[in-house]
Design a protein around this motif. Structure first.
Motif, short mmCIF file in Angstrom:
data_model
loop_
_atom_site.label_atom_id
_atom_site.label_comp_id
_atom_site.label_asym_id
_atom_site.label_seq_id
_atom_site.Cartn_x
_atom_site.Cartn_y
_atom_site.Cartn_z
N ALA A 106 3.81 1.89 -5.55
CA ALA A 106 5.09 1.32 -5.11
C ALA A 106 5.78 2.14 -4.02
O ALA A 106 6.34 1.56 -3.08
CB ALA A 106 6.03 1.13 -6.30
N PRO A 107 5.77 3.49 -4.08
CA PRO A 107 6.43 4.27 -3.02
C PRO A 107 5.90 3.98 -1.62
O PRO A 107 6.60 4.22 -0.63
CB PRO A 107 6.17 5.71 -3.43
N LEU A 108 4.69 3.46 -1.52
CA LEU A 108 4.13 3.14 -0.21
C LEU A 108 4.93 2.03 0.48
O LEU A 108 4.89 1.90 1.70
CB LEU A 108 2.67 2.71 -0.35
N LEU A 109 5.67 1.25 -0.30
CA LEU A 109 6.47 0.17 0.27
C LEU A 109 7.62 0.70 1.12
O LEU A 109 8.22 -0.05 1.90
CB LEU A 109 7.02 -0.72 -0.85
N LEU A 110 7.94 1.98 0.97
CA LEU A 110 8.96 2.58 1.81
C LEU A 110 8.45 2.82 3.22
O LEU A 110 9.22 2.96 4.17
CB LEU A 110 9.43 3.91 1.20
N ARG A 111 7.13 2.88 3.36
CA ARG A 111 6.51 3.13 4.67
C ARG A 111 5.90 1.88 5.26
O ARG A 111 5.88 1.70 6.48
CB ARG A 111 5.42 4.20 4.53
N TYR A 112 5.37 1.02 4.40
CA TYR A 112 4.68 -0.18 4.86
C TYR A 112 5.32 -1.40 4.21
O TYR A 112 5.07 -1.69 3.05
CB TYR A 112 3.19 -0.11 4.51
N ARG A 113 6.13 -2.12 4.96
CA ARG A 113 6.82 -3.28 4.40
C ARG A 113 5.90 -4.49 4.40
O ARG A 113 5.13 -4.71 5.33
CB ARG A 113 8.09 -3.56 5.19
N PRO A 114 5.99 -5.30 3.36
CA PRO A 114 5.13 -6.48 3.25
C PRO A 114 5.15 -7.38 4.48
O PRO A 114 4.14 -7.94 4.87
CB PRO A 114 5.68 -7.19 2.01
N ARG A 115 6.31 -7.53 5.10
CA ARG A 115 6.41 -8.42 6.27
C ARG A 115 5.54 -7.95 7.42
O ARG A 115 5.09 -8.75 8.25
CB ARG A 115 7.87 -8.52 6.74
N ASP A 116 5.29 -6.65 7.49
CA ASP A 116 4.44 -6.11 8.55
C ASP A 116 2.96 -6.19 8.20
O ASP A 116 2.11 -6.16 9.08
CB ASP A 116 4.80 -4.64 8.83
N LEU A 117 2.67 -6.28 6.89
CA LEU A 117 1.28 -6.28 6.44
C LEU A 117 0.73 -7.68 6.24
O LEU A 117 -0.46 -7.90 6.41
CB LEU A 117 1.17 -5.51 5.12
N LEU A 118 1.60 -8.60 5.84
CA LEU A 118 1.15 -9.95 5.49
C LEU A 118 1.98 -11.01 6.23
O LEU A 118 2.63 -11.85 5.60
CB LEU A 118 1.28 -10.16 3.97
N PRO A 119 1.94 -10.99 7.56
CA PRO A 119 2.76 -11.96 8.31
C PRO A 119 2.39 -13.40 8.01
O PRO A 119 3.24 -14.29 8.03
CB PRO A 119 2.47 -11.60 9.77
N GLY A 120 1.12 -13.65 7.70
CA GLY A 120 0.71 -15.01 7.38
C GLY A 120 1.38 -15.52 6.12
O GLY A 120 1.71 -16.71 6.01
#
Length: 213
Positions: A106-120
């Motif tokens: 979960a702490p990785l979400l502070l660096r990598y936001r879902p909107r940037d990883l899964l735009p589709g």
């Protein structure tokens, strides 16, 4: 320096296997313990072999959070229409469940936001809102708010397992007979039900903003 070392001609491990191994290491030993040498040791290979698939440690972590977030996206039977909130509730429950089952990610979400990883996935969600005839002015409020709510929820539960208990306030010092004590006694919801209630309350609140600035 490791990234400058020569790579073998052929990869000795697949990318998917490396990502799954990284998830296991992070879950068992924590984020700080995860390194490229530690991942290489898992397969009995040298670090340069990993550079067939990843640039560096950050690239592996990016793949890890994309994997965990991606597995949370499940096909829903909810069709566009007046019951559209059920679609987002299902996605939210899956997202939370995925990160809770993959400890320490979960702490990785502070660096990598879902909107940037899964735009589709966000495009599909926006299309679902459009087909459900939700005012377009609310779409970004819903998508942004849902992401913020989900990240906050999974971070709290991941960093403090006590919060995931059926009633997280039980760890507080509550005075007998106080208003908070009465509220706690009246609340018999499970952690899952509490979370679902937060999501539904947010969606209901947003839909009541139609016409507001």
């Amino acid at each position: 320096m490791e990234s400058l070392m020569a790579r073998p001609d052929k990869p000795l491990v697949s990318r998917s296997a490396a990502v799954l191994a990284a998830v296991e290491i992070i879950g068992a030993e924590g984020l700080d313990a995860f390194t490229m040498p530690r991942l290489a040791d898992e397969f009995g290979i040298r670090v340069p072999s990993l550079y067939h698939h990843f640039r560096d440690r950050d690239d592996v972590l990016l793949a890890v959070v994309r994997y965990v977030a991606g597995t949370a996206v499940a096909t829903s039977e909810v069709v566009p229409g007046p019951d559209w909130p059920d679609f987002f509730v299902a996605l939210a429950m899956n997202f939370r469940r995925s990160f809770m089952s993959h400890t320490n990610t979960a702490p990785l979400l502070l660096r990598y936001r879902p909107r940037d990883l899964l735009p589709g996935g966000y495009e599909a969600a926006a299309a679902f809102l459009k087909w459900s005839e939700v005012p377009v002015a609310l779409h970004i409020r819903i998508l942004d708010g849902m992401e913020t709510l989900l990240i906050g929820a999974v971070l709290c539960e991941d960093l403090n397992p006590a919060i995931a208990a059926d009633n997280s306030f039980h760890s507080c010092a509550v005075e007998p007979g106080s208003a908070l004590a009465s509220a706690l006694k009246a609340c018999d919801l499970s952690a899952d039900a509490m979370f679902e209630g937060k999501v539904r309350a947010f969606l209901l609140g947003v839909t009541q903003m139609v016409g507001s600035s």
